[in-house]
Design an enzyme around this catalytic site. Structure first.
Site, PDB file in Angstrom:
ATOM      1  N   GLU A 105      49.586  37.755  75.161  1.00 30.21           N
ATOM      2  CA  GLU A 105      51.028  38.032  75.067  1.00 30.21           C
ATOM      3  C   GLU A 105      51.331  39.473  75.478  1.00 30.21           C
ATOM      4  O   GLU A 105      52.057  40.194  74.806  1.00 30.21           O
ATOM      5  CB  GLU A 105      51.530  37.768  73.629  1.00 30.21           C
ATOM      6  CG  GLU A 105      51.185  36.391  73.120  1.00 30.21           C
ATOM      7  CD  GLU A 105      51.819  36.028  71.778  1.00 30.21           C
ATOM      8  OE1 GLU A 105      52.750  36.732  71.339  1.00 30.21           O
ATOM      9  OE2 GLU A 105      51.380  35.023  71.182  1.00 30.21           O
ATOM     10  N   GLU A 138      48.556  34.256  64.317  1.00 28.11           N
ATOM     11  CA  GLU A 138      48.858  35.334  63.368  1.00 28.11           C
ATOM     12  C   GLU A 138      48.442  34.990  61.935  1.00 28.11           C
ATOM     13  O   GLU A 138      49.255  35.061  61.004  1.00 28.11           O
ATOM     14  CB  GLU A 138      50.355  35.685  63.440  1.00 28.11           C
ATOM     15  CG  GLU A 138      50.772  36.103  64.844  1.00 28.11           C
ATOM     16  CD  GLU A 138      52.235  36.526  64.962  1.00 28.11           C
ATOM     17  OE1 GLU A 138      52.991  36.339  64.001  1.00 28.11           O
ATOM     18  OE2 GLU A 138      52.605  37.051  66.022  1.00 28.11           O
TER      19      GLU A 138
HETATM   20  C1  XIL Z   1      58.716  34.923  70.267  1.00 30.51           C
HETATM   21  C2  XIL Z   1      59.556  34.376  71.406  1.00 30.51           C
HETATM   22  O1  XIL Z   1      59.268  35.110  72.578  1.00 30.51           O
HETATM   23  C3  XIL Z   1      61.014  34.466  71.064  1.00 30.51           C
HETATM   24  O2  XIL Z   1      61.813  33.823  72.055  1.00 30.51           O
HETATM   25  C4  XIL Z   1      61.283  33.802  69.703  1.00 30.51           C
HETATM   26  O3  XIL Z   1      62.636  34.008  69.339  1.00 30.51           O
HETATM   27  C5  XIL Z   1      60.375  34.382  68.634  1.00 30.51           C
HETATM   28  O4  XIL Z   1      59.017  34.279  69.061  1.00 30.51           O
HETATM   29  N1  XIL Z   1      54.120  36.576  68.733  1.00 30.51           N
HETATM   30  C6  XIL Z   1      54.033  35.234  69.039  1.00 30.51           C
HETATM   31  C7  XIL Z   1      55.113  34.574  69.805  1.00 30.51           C
HETATM   32  O5  XIL Z   1      52.999  34.625  68.782  1.00 30.51           O
HETATM   33  O6  XIL Z   1      55.269  33.230  69.471  1.00 30.51           O
HETATM   34  C8  XIL Z   1      56.436  35.299  69.649  1.00 30.51           C
HETATM   35  O7  XIL Z   1      57.360  34.706  70.551  1.00 30.51           O
HETATM   36  C9  XIL Z   1      56.262  36.779  69.912  1.00 30.51           C
HETATM   37  C10 XIL Z   1      55.289  37.388  68.939  1.00 30.51           C
END
Ligand code: XIL
Length: 362
Positions: free
Chosen positions: A274, A169
């Site tokens: 994701e 990000e």
């Molecule tokens: C999220 C996890 O799923 C949660 O358990 C945590 O509390 C916060 O992070 N984008 C990303 C991930 O790159 O690392 C994030 O994961 C979701 C959004």
């Protein structure tokens, strides 16, 4: 139920005592459901093999607690992403102190089942330890800290983590370019190239990705591919573009296809890293079908693209999803519901990878 001992052994409870203990603890009904599902259903990863795509989910240590979770993971997936276990606040809890107990546990599980591992993530503006917030740093100190962290974390797992989301990000939500963060503010934009160089030095065999979410109709994916192109032109070891694809009830598939093609033309690998799809509660059949349409379209896009080699859903099931906590009032869409029954999205992904392989695809 004679299948049980072999099944339990086959899902990673190696020690005999653990097997015996687990058998005592089995709740026959849910396990029987998972067993029936896997006996009747072709593994997703076997379907996706024909497309050179690895299929997986993000897991945390709590995703491998229950035997039925292990059964589903072992059956369907050949890649997992560590959801939180490699983030700074977990692995680097105090200055100069590293804790790999949780990542090692999950990687042991993955290796037992022949799964590849995506490491997530080395540089991110979130889930940083508080000691880092409180620490004023010069550019030189920040560069040294970044190098130490990446060298320790990638070095510890060298040879066991196939792909890393090196920088996660990186782009600001207002479209202004790189996002303000401890790294941008102290080191400047060079932090991105530095991170890739250090990761490559610590494990030359790992494939290294930039990863982001779409943001204003895909603008971040455009920026992601542009940045990867610049890094490649400078000889920086970047190998892939990760598209997060957290959908929220809509999908512009042409935009995704266009950015996947741009990445492909640069010789980059693409990972859908994701995938999930959230909607305002309550869940309905109509929402399930719409989620299935969108997630299925993503799986078809990945299957049809020679560059797309990984398709990862964020969470094994709706019960393991980050959505309810982070988007109150919304319900998640993943491949399994909270009872671990396959959702319409599961069937859509299976259908997408059952379609003819793209040998000779353009
Ligand atoms: C999220 C996890 O799923 C949660 O358990 C945590 O509390 C916060 O992070 N984008 C990303 C991930 O790159 O690392 C994030 O994961 C979701 C959004």
């Amino acid at each position: 139920m004679s299948v049980l001992p072999a099944l339990v052994a086959g899902v990673g409870l190696a020690a005999a005592s653990a097997v015996a203990g687990a058998l005592d603890a089995i709740e026959v009904e849910p396990l029987a459901g998972a067993v029936r599902h896997t006996e009747r259903t072709e593994p997703l990863h076997a379907l996706a093999d024909a497309h050179d795509v690895s299929v997986g989910v993000a897991i945390g240590t709590s995703s491998i607690d229950e035997i039925e979770e292990r059964v589903l993971l072992a059956h369907h997936f050949d890649i997992v992403t560590l959801e939180n276990e490699l983030k700074w606040e977990v692995v680097h809890p105090a200055p100069g102190e590293f804790d790999f107990s949780r990542s090692d546990e999950l990687i042991d599980f993955a290796e037992t089942h022949g799964m590849a591992v995506r490491g997530h993530t080395l540089v991110w503006h979130r889930q940083l330890p508080t000691w880092l917030d409180d620490r004023p740093m010069t550019a030189q100190q920040a560069s040294a800290l970044l190098e130490r962290h990446i060298t320790e974390v990638v070095g510890h797992h060298a040879g066991r983590i196939d792909q890393w989301d090196v920088v996660n990000e990186p782009f600001a939500d207002d479209g202004s370019g790189l996002r303000p963060s401890v790294w941008l503010d102290t080191i400047g934009p060079e932090y991105v190239a530095m991170a890739f160089e250090h990761a490559h030095a610590a494990d030359p065999g790992a494939r290294l990705f930039l990863n982001d979410y779409d943001g204003w109709n895909g603008a971040k994916y455009v920026q992601l591919v542009d940045l990867a192109a610049d890094l490649l032109a400078d000889g920086v070891p970047v190998h892939g573009a990760g598209f997060q694809l957290h959908l929220a009830g809509s999908l512009d598939v042409e935009m995704i296809v266009e950015q996947v093609r741009r990445a492909e033309r640069l010789g980059l690998e693409v990972a859908f890293t994701e995938v999930d799809d959230r909607s305002p509660a309550p869940m309905t059949d109509t929402i399930r079908r719409a989620q299935a349409d969108r997630i299925g379209a993503l799986a078809r896009t990945c299957a049809a693209s020679p560059a797309c080699r990984s398709f990862v859903v964020w969470g094994l099931s709706d019960g393991h999803s980050w959505i309810p906590e982070h988007f109150p009032g919304e319900v998640p869409g993943t491949l399994f519901d909270a009872e671990l029954a396959p959702t319409p999205a599961f069937h859509a992904v299976a259908a997408a990878f059952t379609s003819p392989s793209h040998t000779g695809r353009s």
